[in-house]
Design a protein around this motif. Structure first.
Motif, PDB file in Angstrom:
ATOM      1  N   UNK A 184       0.810  -1.220   0.000  1.00 29.00           N
ATOM      2  CA  UNK A 184       0.000   0.000   0.000  1.00 29.00           C
ATOM      3  C   UNK A 184       0.842   1.268   0.000  1.00 29.00           C
ATOM      4  N   UNK A 185       1.869   1.275  -0.811  1.00 30.25           N
ATOM      5  CA  UNK A 185       2.743   2.443  -0.892  1.00 30.25           C
ATOM      6  C   UNK A 185       2.749   2.928  -2.334  1.00 30.25           C
ATOM      7  N   UNK A 186       2.684   4.207  -2.478  1.00 29.96           N
ATOM      8  CA  UNK A 186       2.782   4.810  -3.797  1.00 29.96           C
ATOM      9  C   UNK A 186       4.166   4.481  -4.359  1.00 29.96           C
ATOM     10  N   UNK A 187       4.211   3.877  -5.517  1.00 30.29           N
ATOM     11  CA  UNK A 187       5.493   3.450  -6.073  1.00 30.29           C
ATOM     12  C   UNK A 187       6.380   4.623  -6.473  1.00 30.29           C
ATOM     13  N   UNK A 188       5.903   5.847  -6.403  1.00 30.15           N
ATOM     14  CA  UNK A 188       6.798   6.989  -6.652  1.00 30.15           C
ATOM     15  C   UNK A 188       7.855   7.049  -5.549  1.00 30.15           C
ATOM     16  N   UNK A 189       7.510   6.568  -4.344  1.00 35.02           N
ATOM     17  CA  UNK A 189       8.494   6.472  -3.264  1.00 35.02           C
ATOM     18  C   UNK A 189       9.614   5.516  -3.667  1.00 35.02           C
ATOM     19  N   UNK A 190       9.257   4.437  -4.321  1.00 36.90           N
ATOM     20  CA  UNK A 190      10.244   3.472  -4.787  1.00 36.90           C
ATOM     21  C   UNK A 190      11.151   4.120  -5.826  1.00 36.90           C
ATOM     22  N   UNK A 191      10.573   4.917  -6.711  1.00 34.91           N
ATOM     23  CA  UNK A 191      11.381   5.621  -7.706  1.00 34.91           C
ATOM     24  C   UNK A 191      12.397   6.533  -7.026  1.00 34.91           C
ATOM     25  N   UNK A 192      11.975   7.223  -5.969  1.00 34.64           N
ATOM     26  CA  UNK A 192      12.887   8.091  -5.223  1.00 34.64           C
ATOM     27  C   UNK A 192      13.998   7.258  -4.571  1.00 34.64           C
ATOM     28  N   UNK A 193      13.645   6.095  -4.040  1.00 32.67           N
ATOM     29  CA  UNK A 193      14.621   5.210  -3.426  1.00 32.67           C
ATOM     30  C   UNK A 193      15.652   4.749  -4.448  1.00 32.67           C
ATOM     31  N   UNK A 194      15.192   4.406  -5.639  1.00 33.75           N
ATOM     32  CA  UNK A 194      16.109   3.994  -6.707  1.00 33.75           C
ATOM     33  C   UNK A 194      17.094   5.126  -7.033  1.00 33.75           C
ATOM     34  N   UNK A 195      16.584   6.355  -7.071  1.00 35.84           N
ATOM     35  CA  UNK A 195      17.437   7.492  -7.411  1.00 35.84           C
ATOM     36  C   UNK A 195      18.526   7.718  -6.366  1.00 35.84           C
ATOM     37  N   UNK A 202      19.872   5.370  -4.487  1.00 40.34           N
ATOM     38  CA  UNK A 202      20.738   4.202  -4.345  1.00 40.34           C
ATOM     39  C   UNK A 202      22.151   4.485  -4.847  1.00 40.34           C
ATOM     40  N   UNK A 203      22.275   5.139  -5.991  1.00 35.06           N
ATOM     41  CA  UNK A 203      23.606   5.462  -6.511  1.00 35.06           C
ATOM     42  C   UNK A 203      24.398   6.311  -5.524  1.00 35.06           C
ATOM     43  N   UNK A 204      23.736   7.259  -4.895  1.00 39.50           N
ATOM     44  CA  UNK A 204      24.394   8.105  -3.907  1.00 39.50           C
ATOM     45  C   UNK A 204      24.868   7.274  -2.717  1.00 39.50           C
ATOM     46  N   UNK A 205      24.030   6.346  -2.270  1.00 38.69           N
ATOM     47  CA  UNK A 205      24.415   5.482  -1.138  1.00 38.69           C
ATOM     48  C   UNK A 205      25.641   4.654  -1.480  1.00 38.69           C
TER      49      UNK A 205
END
Length: 135
Positions: free
Chosen positions: A103-114, A116-119
């Motif tokens: 039940x999470x808006x997948x736009x949050x997942x898109x932000x997480x993907x973005x 990841x490279x920084x992490x």
């Protein structure tokens, strides 16, 4: 700098992580692999992100170990032999973090993907990693 992460709010996870790290006291380099099942149109009902860590060892040796015990990709399997299950459970080299997204808006997942490279860059530079708390 705040070095606490959201994961520190899960005592069982932290206990398991500390126990895992104690097995590798001299390890200073780690491999991190990730896998995602996030497709909105996927036949799979659960959206999952998995991060797996292991000490930086000889990749050929590690691949040989995996190939010896797991004859095919686990994603394509429903049944496993006792030997395969024992390898997955007891090999000791891998520590996985699985995040189930409900039940999470997948736009949050898109932000997480973005991020990841920084992490990954932070880890490569030896910086402490912080998980976004207001993502």
């Amino acid at each position: 700098m705040n070095t606490k992460t959201i994961l520190s709010k899960f005592p069982k996870f932290m206990e398991d992580w500390k126990k895992y790290k104690k097995k590798f006291p001299g390890v200073r380099e780690w491999y991190i692999a990730s896998d995602y099942c996030l497709n909105k149109d996927s036949e799979k009902p659960t959206k999952v992100i998995t991060f797996t860590l292991c000490p930086a060892v000889n990749l050929e040796w590690l691949q040989d170990q995996i190939n010896r015990f797991l004859k095919s990709d686990v994603k394509n399997r429903k049944n496993f032999s006792d030997v395969e299950i024992q390898f997955i459970r007891d090999n000791g080299y891998f520590f996985s973090i699985v995040i189930i997204i409900k039940n999470v808006d997948l736009s949050l997942v898109d932000k997480l993907k973005q991020t990841l490279d920084s992490w990954i860059q932070q880890l490569e530079q030896g910086e402490k990693m912080e998980i976004l708390q207001n993502a």
